[in-house]
Design a protein around this motif. Structure first.
Motif, short mmCIF file in Angstrom:
data_model
loop_
_atom_site.label_atom_id
_atom_site.label_comp_id
_atom_site.label_asym_id
_atom_site.label_seq_id
_atom_site.Cartn_x
_atom_site.Cartn_y
_atom_site.Cartn_z
N UNK A 110 0.84 -1.21 0.00
CA UNK A 110 0.00 0.00 0.00
C UNK A 110 0.87 1.25 0.00
N UNK A 111 1.91 1.26 0.83
CA UNK A 111 2.77 2.43 0.95
C UNK A 111 3.62 2.67 -0.30
N UNK A 112 4.22 1.62 -0.82
CA UNK A 112 5.20 1.79 -1.90
C UNK A 112 4.60 1.78 -3.30
N UNK A 113 3.46 1.10 -3.48
CA UNK A 113 2.85 0.99 -4.81
C UNK A 113 1.60 1.85 -4.93
N UNK A 114 0.64 1.65 -4.03
CA UNK A 114 -0.66 2.29 -4.20
C UNK A 114 -0.70 3.74 -3.72
N UNK A 115 -0.08 4.05 -2.59
CA UNK A 115 -0.13 5.42 -2.08
C UNK A 115 0.41 6.43 -3.09
N UNK A 116 1.54 6.18 -3.77
CA UNK A 116 2.01 7.17 -4.75
C UNK A 116 1.01 7.40 -5.89
N UNK A 130 5.16 0.99 -13.42
CA UNK A 130 5.40 -0.39 -13.01
C UNK A 130 6.81 -0.84 -13.40
N UNK A 131 7.44 -1.46 -12.46
CA UNK A 131 8.73 -2.12 -12.69
C UNK A 131 8.53 -3.56 -12.23
N UNK A 132 9.43 -4.46 -12.60
CA UNK A 132 9.28 -5.83 -12.09
C UNK A 132 9.22 -5.88 -10.57
N UNK A 133 10.03 -5.06 -9.89
CA UNK A 133 10.04 -5.07 -8.41
C UNK A 133 8.71 -4.55 -7.86
N UNK A 134 8.17 -3.46 -8.44
CA UNK A 134 6.90 -2.92 -7.95
C UNK A 134 5.75 -3.87 -8.26
N UNK A 135 5.80 -4.51 -9.42
CA UNK A 135 4.76 -5.47 -9.78
C UNK A 135 4.76 -6.63 -8.81
N UNK A 136 5.93 -7.12 -8.45
CA UNK A 136 6.04 -8.21 -7.47
C UNK A 136 5.50 -7.77 -6.12
N UNK A 137 5.86 -6.57 -5.69
CA UNK A 137 5.39 -6.03 -4.42
C UNK A 137 3.87 -5.90 -4.42
N UNK A 138 3.30 -5.41 -5.52
CA UNK A 138 1.85 -5.27 -5.63
C UNK A 138 1.18 -6.63 -5.58
N UNK A 139 1.70 -7.60 -6.31
CA UNK A 139 1.11 -8.93 -6.32
C UNK A 139 1.16 -9.57 -4.92
N UNK A 140 2.27 -9.40 -4.22
CA UNK A 140 2.39 -9.94 -2.87
C UNK A 140 1.39 -9.26 -1.92
#
Length: 105
Positions: free
Chosen positions: A15-21, A75-85
């Motif tokens: 939520x903080x690193x992907x969705x909040x921004x 989206x980057x691979x790292x952010x996509x992984x974080x979002x999926x998790x």
């Protein structure tokens, strides 16, 4: 949302690193008034219905119904992984549309 206690960090980090921004960008561009993430303090346990809630505030119904957030933006691979998790760590229980009647600040 309902998140198991052992997955709080995973969910909140997404939520903080992907969705909040993305929500901040919508606030900055005037597409919504505000966005927030809430963690319930009590109750806690296996029978608790929900553990977290996100709140988006809009100036009116038209603004709420016309929101258009691109969740793939930046989206980057790292952010996509974080979002999926983060999404996998929670059970979205319900979504309500409500009208704020009065507020004190």
């Amino acid at each position: 949302m309902k998140v198991a206690l052992e997955h709080y960090n995973t969910y909140e980090n997404a939520e903080e690193k992907v969705f909040q921004p993305l929500h901040q960008k919508a606030v900055d561009s005037g597409e919504k008034i505000s966005w927030g993430l809430i963690r319930f303090i009590n109750p806690i346990g296996s029978d608790t219905y929900a553990s977290h809630m996100t709140v988006s505030m809009f100036k009116d119904y038209k603004q709420a119904l016309n929101q258009n957030i691109n969740f793939n933006e930046g989206a980057t691979p790292a952010k996509t992984k974080l979002m999926q998790e983060g999404v996998a760590a929670r059970d979205m229980k319900y979504v309500y549309l409500a009208q704020l009647i009065k507020m004190a600040r």
